[in-house]
Design an enzyme around this catalytic site. Structure first.
Site, short mmCIF file in Angstrom:
data_model
loop_
_atom_site.label_atom_id
_atom_site.label_comp_id
_atom_site.label_asym_id
_atom_site.label_seq_id
_atom_site.Cartn_x
_atom_site.Cartn_y
_atom_site.Cartn_z
N GLU A 21 -6.43 -10.47 0.18
CA GLU A 21 -6.91 -10.15 1.09
C GLU A 21 -8.46 -10.33 0.99
O GLU A 21 -9.21 -9.26 1.32
CB GLU A 21 -6.60 -8.95 1.69
CG GLU A 21 -5.02 -8.88 1.96
CD GLU A 21 -4.43 -7.63 2.46
OE1 GLU A 21 -5.38 -6.86 3.16
OE2 GLU A 21 -3.45 -7.40 2.75
N GLU A 75 0.82 -1.53 0.14
CA GLU A 75 0.08 0.08 0.14
C GLU A 75 1.08 1.28 0.18
O GLU A 75 0.73 2.15 0.95
CB GLU A 75 -0.92 -0.12 1.19
CG GLU A 75 -2.02 -1.31 1.20
CD GLU A 75 -2.67 -1.46 2.41
OE1 GLU A 75 -2.53 -0.52 3.26
OE2 GLU A 75 -3.30 -2.52 2.52
#
Ligand code: G3I
Length: 368
Positions: A277, A171
């Site tokens: 995820e 991220e």
């Protein structure tokens, strides 16, 4: 402070807009249940997926592996890969500067090896879940570079040859105003990303090195930006082997065609694709209509992976609903494939049906 408020407002907006998509479901009508799937199961989902070159699993936590026999049974019997949800993050590995603590991380690796599970190393370099000493420190370019070198070589070096996939950077393209929170970016600029990959390649040449991102599953400004950056870094010889698309769909459900198109364009760069995820929690109150919409989105996801060359892993963000990080927050429920009692749920059967029948499914095809 303002940045934090803005971030929370945007997160809330994203959640509400995604949940409104979950609301666009058929009216409740008990007799109209397209999911009366009676699958004559031919083996485990993980084995059917493995035959298609796709690893299947979930994020785990060591305390649940240790204390919950049902959780342990599902992980050891139904999965071919796991991801440490928390214990392999910097805040847990080096809680004080220079003092590394691997006990819990080692436990998870030991469980994976005992049960012949692959493992995704999550994650080396992130602006989140940092130890206070690092997050609050003021680091020069050289200090940050040396810290990164030390951290990656110590952690990856310990598990060299045992961890086939690493989320080297997580991220980096955070929501714009989060840059100020990322000490790596503050000290090294955006070049911290390539630097991390070069150090990782040197440390464990056998491992496949991933960049992991959220809200970049469909065709949008984030995935466009990510695509351009990854293409640039690859052209500069940055050793990126794969992209992890997180698929936290509570923040945004990509349209089917856009999901296919986006995964394909990254795959066409020669990259391995992992769905890292995966979850689609049902917001607020659970209704049968929302469960059906959830199943349709899960089907979209598995079909996208089955139809994307080099899509080689699907990892749900958790195992049992009750331990899901979103369910614990109370806003959401039922995000995963196994329920509170460890019973397989509709999304599990949707996955199974997609792989078993391996049909390419358009959303107006009636469910089996
Ligand atoms: O285990 C301790 C417990 O002993 C203690 O009593 C409790 C008190 O706060 O904290 C517990 O640790 C929590 C840990 O999750 C385990 O549940 C931490 O506070 C909490 O910060 C941590 O949150 C994790 C978060 O990343 C930050 O690391 C979530 O579980 C995890 O689902 C989430 O996962 C991230 C991915 O790594 C990256 N992509 C986004 C995703 C969701 O945010």
């Amino acid at each position: 402070m303002l940045g934090e408020i803005l971030r929370r407002l945007i997160a809330t907006y994203l959640i509400l807009s995604a949940s409104s998509q979950l609301n666009s479901t058929k009216p409740e009508s008990p007799e109209e249940d397209p999911f009366s799937i009676t699958l004559k199961e031919e083996g485990k989902l993980k084995d059917l997926l493995l035959k298609k070159g796709i690893l299947f699993g979930g994020a785990v936590q060591s305390s649940y592996l240790k204390n919950d026999p049902l959780y342990r049974k599902i992980v050891s019997e139904e999965f071919s890969m796991i991801t440490p949800e928390y214990e392999w993050k910097m805040s847990q590995i080096v809680p004080e500067k220079g003092r590394y603590s691997f006990a819990t991380a080692d436990e998870i690796l030991a469980f994976a090896e005992e049960h012949n599970l692959k493992i995704r190393g999550h994650t080396l370099i992130w602006g989140g879940d940092l130890p206070k000493w690092f997050e609050e420190g003021k680091w020069s370019y050289e200090e940050a570079k040396n810290l990164m070198e030390e951290y990656i070589t110590t952690v990856m070096g310990r598990y060299r040859g045992k961890v086939p996939y690493w989320d080297v950077v997580n991220e980096a393209f955070d929501l714009p105003f989060r840059w100020d929170k990322n000490p790596w970016y503050k000290a090294l600029g955006e070049e911290y990303v390539p630097l991390a990959f070069h150090i990782a390649r040197k440390t464990d040449p056998q491992a496949k090195l991933f960049y992991n991102e959220f809200l970049a599953e469909g065709m949008n400004s984030r995935s466009d930006r990510l695509y351009e950056k990854i293409k640039k870094w690859l052209s500069e010889g940055v050793p990126i082997d794969g992209i992890g698309f997180e698929c936290h769909f509570q923040f945004g459900i990509p349209h089917r065609e856009e999901l296919f198109q986006n995964l394909r364009r990254f795959s066409d760069l020669g990259l391995t694709i992992h769905l890292t995820e995966v979850e689609l929690p049902i917001p607020f109150s659970v209704t049968r209509g929302r469960r059906i919409k959830q199943a349709i989105v899960y089907r979209r996801l598995i079909d996208a992976c089955l139809n994307t060359p080099r899509c080689e892993a699907i990892v749900t963000w958790g195992v049992l609903d009750r331990y899901s990080w979103t369910q614990k927050r109370g806003w959401f429920s039922e995000p995963l494939l196994w329920d509170e009692e460890g019973k397989r749920k509709l999304p599990y059967y949707v996955f199974y049906d997609a792989v078993f029948r391996s049909q390419t499914f358009s959303e107006n095809t009636p469910y089996p």
